[in-house]
Write a protein that holds these residues in place. Sequence first.
Motif, PDB file in Angstrom:
ATOM      1  N   ASP A  11       0.794  -1.232   0.000  1.00  0.00           N
ATOM      2  CA  ASP A  11       0.000   0.000   0.000  1.00  0.00           C
ATOM      3  C   ASP A  11       0.825   1.280   0.000  1.00  0.00           C
ATOM      4  O   ASP A  11       0.389   2.312   0.483  1.00  0.00           O
ATOM      5  CB  ASP A  11      -0.920   0.005   1.231  1.00  0.00           C
ATOM      6  CG  ASP A  11      -0.140  -0.151   2.540  1.00  0.00           C
ATOM      7  OD1 ASP A  11       1.086   0.053   2.545  1.00  0.00           O
ATOM      8  OD2 ASP A  11      -0.764  -0.482   3.565  1.00  0.00           O
ATOM      9  N   THR A  12       2.025   1.232  -0.558  1.00  0.00           N
ATOM     10  CA  THR A  12       2.888   2.417  -0.536  1.00  0.00           C
ATOM     11  C   THR A  12       2.679   3.273  -1.780  1.00  0.00           C
ATOM     12  O   THR A  12       1.956   2.897  -2.710  1.00  0.00           O
ATOM     13  CB  THR A  12       4.366   2.003  -0.476  1.00  0.00           C
ATOM     14  OG1 THR A  12       4.714   1.363  -1.710  1.00  0.00           O
ATOM     15  CG2 THR A  12       4.633   1.062   0.691  1.00  0.00           C
ATOM     16  N   ASN A  13       3.351   4.410  -1.810  1.00  0.00           N
ATOM     17  CA  ASN A  13       3.328   5.242  -3.018  1.00  0.00           C
ATOM     18  C   ASN A  13       3.895   4.469  -4.212  1.00  0.00           C
ATOM     19  O   ASN A  13       3.448   4.649  -5.352  1.00  0.00           O
ATOM     20  CB  ASN A  13       4.134   6.519  -2.800  1.00  0.00           C
ATOM     21  CG  ASN A  13       3.456   7.474  -1.842  1.00  0.00           C
ATOM     22  OD1 ASN A  13       2.248   7.409  -1.627  1.00  0.00           O
ATOM     23  ND2 ASN A  13       4.224   8.362  -1.240  1.00  0.00           N
ATOM     24  N   SER A  14       4.872   3.613  -3.964  1.00  0.00           N
ATOM     25  CA  SER A  14       5.434   2.785  -5.029  1.00  0.00           C
ATOM     26  C   SER A  14       4.378   1.840  -5.593  1.00  0.00           C
ATOM     27  O   SER A  14       4.321   1.601  -6.805  1.00  0.00           O
ATOM     28  CB  SER A  14       6.622   1.977  -4.494  1.00  0.00           C
ATOM     29  OG  SER A  14       7.629   2.826  -3.980  1.00  0.00           O
ATOM     30  N   THR A  15       3.543   1.291  -4.720  1.00  0.00           N
ATOM     31  CA  THR A  15       2.450   0.407  -5.143  1.00  0.00           C
ATOM     32  C   THR A  15       1.498   1.138  -6.079  1.00  0.00           C
ATOM     33  O   THR A  15       1.152   0.646  -7.160  1.00  0.00           O
ATOM     34  CB  THR A  15       1.663  -0.088  -3.914  1.00  0.00           C
ATOM     35  OG1 THR A  15       2.565  -0.659  -2.967  1.00  0.00           O
ATOM     36  CG2 THR A  15       0.605  -1.103  -4.304  1.00  0.00           C
ATOM     37  N   LEU A  16       1.077   2.310  -5.642  1.00  0.00           N
ATOM     38  CA  LEU A  16       0.121   3.085  -6.429  1.00  0.00           C
ATOM     39  C   LEU A  16       0.729   3.505  -7.764  1.00  0.00           C
ATOM     40  O   LEU A  16       0.075   3.402  -8.813  1.00  0.00           O
ATOM     41  CB  LEU A  16      -0.328   4.313  -5.641  1.00  0.00           C
ATOM     42  CG  LEU A  16      -1.315   5.237  -6.357  1.00  0.00           C
ATOM     43  CD1 LEU A  16      -2.584   4.491  -6.742  1.00  0.00           C
ATOM     44  CD2 LEU A  16      -1.644   6.453  -5.490  1.00  0.00           C
ATOM     45  N   ALA A  17       1.968   3.972  -7.733  1.00  0.00           N
ATOM     46  CA  ALA A  17       2.625   4.414  -8.967  1.00  0.00           C
ATOM     47  C   ALA A  17       2.757   3.263  -9.954  1.00  0.00           C
ATOM     48  O   ALA A  17       2.512   3.423 -11.157  1.00  0.00           O
ATOM     49  CB  ALA A  17       3.998   5.003  -8.640  1.00  0.00           C
ATOM     50  N   GLY A  18       3.130   2.083  -9.471  1.00  0.00           N
ATOM     51  CA  GLY A  18       3.247   0.926 -10.346  1.00  0.00           C
ATOM     52  C   GLY A  18       1.910   0.529 -10.944  1.00  0.00           C
ATOM     53  O   GLY A  18       1.815   0.219 -12.141  1.00  0.00           O
ATOM     54  N   ALA A  19       0.864   0.568 -10.124  1.00  0.00           N
ATOM     55  CA  ALA A  19      -0.467   0.194 -10.600  1.00  0.00           C
ATOM     56  C   ALA A  19      -0.986   1.189 -11.637  1.00  0.00           C
ATOM     57  O   ALA A  19      -1.560   0.793 -12.660  1.00  0.00           O
ATOM     58  CB  ALA A  19      -1.426   0.105  -9.419  1.00  0.00           C
ATOM     59  N   ILE A  20      -0.800   2.473 -11.392  1.00  0.00           N
ATOM     60  CA  ILE A  20      -1.259   3.488 -12.350  1.00  0.00           C
ATOM     61  C   ILE A  20      -0.504   3.372 -13.665  1.00  0.00           C
ATOM     62  O   ILE A  20      -1.092   3.402 -14.759  1.00  0.00           O
ATOM     63  CB  ILE A  20      -1.113   4.894 -11.750  1.00  0.00           C
ATOM     64  CG1 ILE A  20      -2.117   5.099 -10.610  1.00  0.00           C
ATOM     65  CG2 ILE A  20      -1.299   5.970 -12.831  1.00  0.00           C
ATOM     66  CD1 ILE A  20      -1.978   6.411  -9.883  1.00  0.00           C
ATOM     67  N   SER A  21       0.819   3.230 -13.581  1.00  0.00           N
ATOM     68  CA  SER A  21       1.638   3.132 -14.797  1.00  0.00           C
ATOM     69  C   SER A  21       1.199   1.957 -15.657  1.00  0.00           C
ATOM     70  O   SER A  21       1.028   2.087 -16.875  1.00  0.00           O
ATOM     71  CB  SER A  21       3.117   2.981 -14.425  1.00  0.00           C
ATOM     72  OG  SER A  21       3.575   4.077 -13.672  1.00  0.00           O
ATOM     73  N   ALA A  22       1.013   0.797 -15.021  1.00  0.00           N
ATOM     74  CA  ALA A  22       0.620  -0.396 -15.773  1.00  0.00           C
ATOM     75  C   ALA A  22      -0.787  -0.262 -16.341  1.00  0.00           C
ATOM     76  O   ALA A  22      -1.048  -0.663 -17.484  1.00  0.00           O
ATOM     77  CB  ALA A  22       0.712  -1.624 -14.867  1.00  0.00           C
ATOM     78  N   SER A  23      -1.700   0.305 -15.554  1.00  0.00           N
ATOM     79  CA  SER A  23      -3.083   0.414 -16.019  1.00  0.00           C
ATOM     80  C   SER A  23      -3.190   1.307 -17.244  1.00  0.00           C
ATOM     81  O   SER A  23      -3.978   1.034 -18.157  1.00  0.00           O
ATOM     82  CB  SER A  23      -3.984   0.940 -14.897  1.00  0.00           C
ATOM     83  OG  SER A  23      -3.671   2.280 -14.563  1.00  0.00           O
ATOM     84  N   LYS A  24      -2.403   2.373 -17.293  1.00  0.00           N
ATOM     85  CA  LYS A  24      -2.429   3.283 -18.449  1.00  0.00           C
ATOM     86  C   LYS A  24      -1.902   2.619 -19.713  1.00  0.00           C
ATOM     87  O   LYS A  24      -2.237   3.030 -20.827  1.00  0.00           O
ATOM     88  CB  LYS A  24      -1.607   4.534 -18.142  1.00  0.00           C
ATOM     89  CG  LYS A  24      -2.167   5.399 -17.016  1.00  0.00           C
ATOM     90  CD  LYS A  24      -3.481   6.057 -17.399  1.00  0.00           C
ATOM     91  CE  LYS A  24      -3.938   7.024 -16.319  1.00  0.00           C
ATOM     92  NZ  LYS A  24      -5.222   7.668 -16.663  1.00  0.00           N
ATOM     93  N   LEU A  25      -1.051   1.599 -19.534  1.00  0.00           N
ATOM     94  CA  LEU A  25      -0.475   0.897 -20.680  1.00  0.00           C
ATOM     95  C   LEU A  25      -1.175  -0.436 -20.947  1.00  0.00           C
ATOM     96  O   LEU A  25      -0.711  -1.227 -21.767  1.00  0.00           O
ATOM     97  CB  LEU A  25       1.022   0.658 -20.439  1.00  0.00           C
ATOM     98  CG  LEU A  25       1.881   1.918 -20.273  1.00  0.00           C
ATOM     99  CD1 LEU A  25       3.325   1.551 -19.960  1.00  0.00           C
ATOM    100  CD2 LEU A  25       1.812   2.788 -21.536  1.00  0.00           C
ATOM    101  N   ASN A  26      -2.281  -0.663 -20.238  1.00  0.00           N
ATOM    102  CA  ASN A  26      -3.065  -1.892 -20.401  1.00  0.00           C
ATOM    103  C   ASN A  26      -2.254  -3.162 -20.156  1.00  0.00           C
ATOM    104  O   ASN A  26      -2.439  -4.183 -20.832  1.00  0.00           O
ATOM    105  CB  ASN A  26      -3.694  -1.938 -21.810  1.00  0.00           C
ATOM    106  CG  ASN A  26      -4.703  -0.828 -22.015  1.00  0.00           C
ATOM    107  OD1 ASN A  26      -5.535  -0.581 -21.147  1.00  0.00           O
ATOM    108  ND2 ASN A  26      -4.619  -0.155 -23.149  1.00  0.00           N
TER     109      ASN A  26
END
Length: 361
Positions: free
Chosen positions: A101-116
Motif C-alpha cells: 500500500d505504498t506510493n510505489s504500489t500506487l505508482a506501479g499500478a497506475i503506470s501499468a493500467s495506463k499501458l493496459n
Amino acid sequence: MIKIVTIIGARPQFIKAAAFSRVLREKYDPANPVKEILVHTGQHFDSNMSKVFFDELRIPEPDYNLGIHGGSHGDMTGKMIIEIEKVLFKETPDIVLVYGDTNSTLAGAISASKLNIPIVHVEAGLRSFNRVMPEEINRVMADHVSDLLFSPTKTASKNLQNEGIEHGRICEVGDIMYDAALYYKKLAKKPDSLKLEIEKFFLLTIHRAENTDNPAKLSAIIEACAKLPYHLICPIHPRTLQKLSALNITVPDNLMLIEPVSYLEMVWLEVSCEAVITDSGGVQKEAFFHHKPCLTLREETEWVELCDLGVNILTRAEDLYTSYIKMSSQSLEHLFEQTLYGYGNTAELILNEILKRYANG
C-alpha cells in the motif's frame, strides 16, 4: 515465458519480494519459465532500511533503481509514475506485480493500467476504513485497477467483494509475510547496536505520522513507556528521532533507543521480546507469527482478526499500561496456533496462479 516487472520501494515490500523471488528460483520450470525484472523506486533510501535488506535477504540486485524519495506524496508518486512508465515501455512485461500500500504500489499500478498491462496485487483487500491514511488511498486505488488480487485473509476477500470487485479476480492465498517469517527465523541475529544484555524487554516501534507528527501524542507515548515494568527496546525511525529531538522530549531510563535494524535483526527482537508495542501494520502480524502479544498504538487496524482473536489490543497512549495489564492477565499461547494467515506456502500459491492464468498468454 512470462516476464514480470515487480515494483518495490519500501522495507516490507523487500521482504515480500524476497519470499516470492526465492520460490521463483526454487520452482524454476523450463517448460514454464518466469523472468522477473525488479524495479526499486528508491522510496526507502537509507542504507539501514534498504540496501542491507537486499544483502541479507539474498534478493538479487534490482534491475532498475529509480532513486526517487522525499517530497510530498503527489510529487513522489508523480515522479515514480514517469520513471516506471519508461521501464515498462522498455521491458514490455506480461504482468506488473505490486505489493501492499505504498506510493510505489500506487505508482506501479497506475503506470501499468495506463499501458493496459495486467496488474497483480499481492496483499489486496486490506482496509482500515480511514481515508486520512495515505496508505488506505493507495491500497484502494491499486485494488480497483488490478486484474488479479491476492488477498491474505477472509476479511480482506470480503472487503474486495463488498466493493464490487468480481470474485474471479480475487484469490485468497494467505499472507506472504508468514512465508518470510518461517524461513528467516532460523537466520535471525541480535542487533549489532544492542550492546547490553537485557533478559526481559518489550519491543517498541513508532513511525506513523499520526503519532510522530502530533507532539501531544508522541509525548504521551514516551511518558506511557516509563510506566511499564520492563525495558523497552526501540529501533528508532529517523523521522521519529528527529521529532523527539525537535520537541525536547526526555526519554525515560527504561526506554532504549537503538539504530534502525535490518530485517533479520528485527526478527531476533520479535522472537526474543515479551510483547510488542507498535503502530506498524506489518509488525502486528509478525508479533502473531512469533507468538507475541501486541499492543497497537492506533485507533484502527487492517488486521482486525488479531483483535478479534484477542492477541492484539488497540490502545491510546494514555491507556497503554491498563491495556498491558489486561493482556498480561490472560493466557494467550493457545490462540497463536490459529491459522489466520495460511500455512507458509503463499508464495508458491501465487506463482501457481500466475502460471495458470498467464503462461499461455
